[in-house]
Design a protein around this motif. Sequence first.
Motif, PDB file in Angstrom:
ATOM      1  N   THR A  65     -35.940   3.661 -66.906  1.00  0.00           N
ATOM      2  CA  THR A  65     -35.969   3.782 -65.444  1.00  0.00           C
ATOM      3  C   THR A  65     -35.397   5.127 -64.992  1.00  0.00           C
ATOM      4  N   HIS A  66     -34.443   5.664 -65.741  1.00  0.00           N
ATOM      5  CA  HIS A  66     -33.905   6.999 -65.470  1.00  0.00           C
ATOM      6  C   HIS A  66     -35.027   8.038 -65.498  1.00  0.00           C
ATOM      7  N   PHE A  67     -35.875   7.962 -66.515  1.00  0.00           N
ATOM      8  CA  PHE A  67     -36.943   8.946 -66.647  1.00  0.00           C
ATOM      9  C   PHE A  67     -38.136   8.658 -65.733  1.00  0.00           C
ATOM     10  N   LEU A  68     -38.377   7.391 -65.434  1.00  0.00           N
ATOM     11  CA  LEU A  68     -39.442   7.089 -64.482  1.00  0.00           C
ATOM     12  C   LEU A  68     -39.108   7.696 -63.119  1.00  0.00           C
ATOM     13  N   LYS A  69     -37.861   7.583 -62.717  1.00  0.00           N
ATOM     14  CA  LYS A  69     -37.452   8.161 -61.432  1.00  0.00           C
ATOM     15  C   LYS A  69     -37.478   9.693 -61.472  1.00  0.00           C
ATOM     16  N   ALA A  70     -37.218  10.254 -62.651  1.00  0.00           N
ATOM     17  CA  ALA A  70     -37.155  11.715 -62.785  1.00  0.00           C
ATOM     18  C   ALA A  70     -38.534  12.359 -62.923  1.00  0.00           C
ATOM     19  N   ASP A 214     -44.862   0.970 -68.266  1.00  0.00           N
ATOM     20  CA  ASP A 214     -43.986   0.647 -69.386  1.00  0.00           C
ATOM     21  C   ASP A 214     -42.760   1.551 -69.416  1.00  0.00           C
ATOM     22  N   GLU A 215     -42.321   1.946 -70.601  1.00  0.00           N
ATOM     23  CA  GLU A 215     -41.114   2.741 -70.772  1.00  0.00           C
ATOM     24  C   GLU A 215     -41.494   4.184 -71.091  1.00  0.00           C
ATOM     25  N   ILE A 216     -40.584   5.115 -70.820  1.00  0.00           N
ATOM     26  CA  ILE A 216     -40.804   6.483 -71.288  1.00  0.00           C
ATOM     27  C   ILE A 216     -39.489   7.081 -71.774  1.00  0.00           C
ATOM     28  N   HIS A 217     -39.608   7.907 -72.812  1.00  0.00           N
ATOM     29  CA  HIS A 217     -38.508   8.709 -73.356  1.00  0.00           C
ATOM     30  C   HIS A 217     -37.322   7.874 -73.834  1.00  0.00           C
ATOM     31  N   THR A 218     -37.590   6.650 -74.261  1.00  0.00           N
ATOM     32  CA  THR A 218     -36.537   5.809 -74.820  1.00  0.00           C
ATOM     33  C   THR A 218     -36.503   5.972 -76.341  1.00  0.00           C
TER      34      THR A 218
END
Length: 314
Positions: A65-70, A214-218
């Motif tokens: 969620t940190h990277f989705l917002k970024a 989905d997820e990113i950069h995890t």
Amino acid sequence: MMKSLTKTDFNFPGQKDVYKGKVRDVYFIEDDYLLMVASDRISAFDHILPAGIPFKGQVLNQVATHFLKATEDIVPNWLLEVPDPNVAYGYKCDPIRIEMVIRGYLTGHAWREYKSGKRTLCGVEMPDGMNENDQFPEPIITPSTKAVEGHDEDISREEILKQGIVSEEIYVQLEKYTRQLFQRGTEMAADQGLILVDTKYEFGMKDGEIMLMDEIHTPDSSRYFYAEGYEERQKEKKQQRQLSKEFVRQWLIENDFQGLEGQKMPEIPEDFIQLVTERYIELFEKITGTQFQKADIEDIENRIQKNTESIFSK
């Protein structure tokens, strides 16, 4: 031993269906929304390990969620709210059945293919004379099919278009977004003394628009090296220090498991579980530049139930 969230069985208001993935459980709410619960399950070689990793789900959810917002200025994404450390809530999209894998360095699957003598991956040429963990002249995109069950498989751009998985116009846009997202992730990692080595992105369609899902950069979808000492280690042909799930794969390989037929999943010792938890927390703190705040894990299911009530009361 610390508690972990390895399975969920919620019944949310408006819930129409649920999908239990390798790591995430996705609850479909009404017709247009979904609630994604990041469990503490961990998978490798397309198999779920028999032990959960405490706080792993929280790390994955909060990094994603940190990277989705970024990156929402690059491409629209599905996320609306983060009501709980393990939960993300957002739009339901129609998934595009390919994963956009992008690699800045020759490592992992690409290196295993390269070492076997192959110089083409997903229709993309790889230069001769490279060593493991060398940087590519420019990042390469090596898509894979998104399997509902079983193994994902490498696929070329040409085959994607031939099979009509997406139109050429959509695929070109997916490549553009993939490179832009990887560039942003690379810059953010560099700010924290890390190298974003490779990663994957999943996209879907909503109202005719491409959306990042989905997820990113995890650490489940990406591989990171420490920037400090990278050049020296390459010159000396030493293994790179990395923050990713690769060390879990390596441990399994050393214990004679690669998900092949006839192989038995090894027992996971408690000290290794603790090590994996520490690695995941370390990655969170390194990549976000913030201190990890451990959530209360005494009764995770009840905590999630309470924290998500605000969504459904709206």
